[in-house]
Design an enzyme around this catalytic site. Structure first.
Site, PDB file in Angstrom:
ATOM      1  N   ASP A  33      35.667   1.139  10.808  1.00 29.90           N
ATOM      2  CA  ASP A  33      36.571   0.054  11.195  1.00 29.90           C
ATOM      3  C   ASP A  33      35.812  -1.027  11.970  1.00 29.90           C
ATOM      4  O   ASP A  33      34.874  -0.737  12.719  1.00 29.90           O
ATOM      5  CB  ASP A  33      37.695   0.617  12.075  1.00 29.90           C
ATOM      6  CG  ASP A  33      38.881  -0.328  12.159  1.00 29.90           C
ATOM      7  OD1 ASP A  33      38.951  -1.281  11.353  1.00 29.90           O
ATOM      8  OD2 ASP A  33      39.730  -0.125  13.044  1.00 29.90           O
ATOM      9  N   ASN A  81      44.829  -1.045   1.543  1.00 30.62           N
ATOM     10  CA  ASN A  81      43.964  -2.221   1.443  1.00 30.62           C
ATOM     11  C   ASN A  81      44.227  -3.057   0.193  1.00 30.62           C
ATOM     12  O   ASN A  81      43.808  -4.221   0.110  1.00 30.62           O
ATOM     13  CB  ASN A  81      42.489  -1.809   1.462  1.00 30.62           C
ATOM     14  CG  ASN A  81      42.021  -1.326   2.819  1.00 30.62           C
ATOM     15  OD1 ASN A  81      41.081  -0.540   2.920  1.00 30.62           O
ATOM     16  ND2 ASN A  81      42.680  -1.771   3.881  1.00 30.62           N
TER      17      ASN A  81
END
Length: 309
Positions: A33, A81
């Protein structure tokens, strides 16, 4: 001058952390991340952050080899995503495609016998990415020294739901008896899964959540979790070593709890039936580390003396 001092300090700290580590994890899974936030901090575009993160991935592979880790799973692209706009998705797909071909042809991958695998709902990915996956897996499929899993179009809940549906269909069709639905049966229905259960999950970027990542293989194995602040492109060997230290601390605590429960069980059984306590103690000693087995033996010896008196 100050840069040289900082580098010297970091190398010294790495050595200190390395000495503190004993038997580390076999399988580490990382939620990468912070690539986009790293790019924004530097005034760059999101693809620049993802390319910087890819360089970190190559470093992590080297560190895993040094530390004896046998399997690494990287959370590269989740099913959520796909909701990103095309101008963000397409550069990512370009990067995945390029890196998969690059890894499949890299000398160091073949020298180290690294098996490159994709896990997740890969059918959701563009054809060009799927072709790259097929190429990487075919080029490295015979290797077993190290496994690199790349989680693409991955969602833990979706994976478990799909496996549950498959198990239900097998039961309904008579292929599987309801009494035979166990951990192994679910495992068989999990497509494109890691080879081993996960020992340690690391998440970079400061968020403290596991984001639907490997719930069957990590939570079922009571994996340790380490959250750290650096964005993925900034992730260092020190951060990895700290994560492993967290894993070892949790593992020692867990073994301590198992030993205390085992001793309590022997004590409780011995109060009722001593012969049964000897049987229980024998089985428990086989399942505990040597220090825990010694404590169980000591408790049994204590009960033996009390019985003799």
């Amino acid at each position: 001058m100050f840069g040289w001092v900082r580098r010297g300090f970091r190398r010294a700290y790495e050595r200190v952390l390395s000495r503190e580590i004993d038997d580390g994890p076999t399988h580490v899974a990382i939620i990468q991340d912070g690539n986009r936030r790293y790019a924004r901090k530097r005034g760059d575009d999101a693809p620049d952050g993802h390319r910087a993160g890819a360089r970190t991935t190559e470093n992590v592979l080297d560190w895993c080899e040094e530390l004896g880790i046998e399997e690494l799973t990287l959370y590269a692209f989740s099913t959520e995503n796909f909701e990103r706009p095309p101008h963000e998705r397409e550069p990512l797909f370009d990067l995945f495609e390029d890196k998969l071909y690059e890894f499949a042809d890299a000398e160091r991958v073949h020298d180290r016998e690294v098996a490159v695998r994709a896990i997740g709902e890969v059918d959701m990915l563009p054809d060009r990415v799927r072709d790259a996956i097929d190429y990487a897996e075919s080029q490295t499929g015979d290797y077993d020294s190290f496994t690199l899993n790349i989680a693409l179009a991955y969602g833990g809940r979706a994976e478990l739901l799909s496996a549950a549906r498959d198990v239900c269909r097998d039961v309904e069709s008579g292929v599987l008896s309801p009494d035979d639905v166990d951990v192994e049966a679910v495992d068989r229905h999990l497509s494109r899964q890691p080879v081993r259960d996960v020992d340690l999950i690391i998440r970079t970027g400061g968020d403290e959540r596991t984001s639907n990542f490997l719930p069957w293989h990590a939570n079922g194995n009571e994996a340790a979790v380490y959250f750290c602040a650096p964005y993925w492109p900034e992730f260092s060997k020190i951060d990895l070593l700290r994560g492993i230290r967290t894993y070892e601390s949790r593992e020692k605590s867990w073994q301590r709890t198992r030993t205390e429960r085992a001793v309590a069980l022997v004590r409780a059984v011995a109060e009722v039936e001593f012969e049964d306590a000897k049987t229980v103690a024998g089985r428990l000693r086989e399942q505990l580390p040597s220090s825990g087995a010694d404590e169980v033996s000591a408790e049994l010896a204590k009960r033996t003396d009390e019985t003799a008196d």
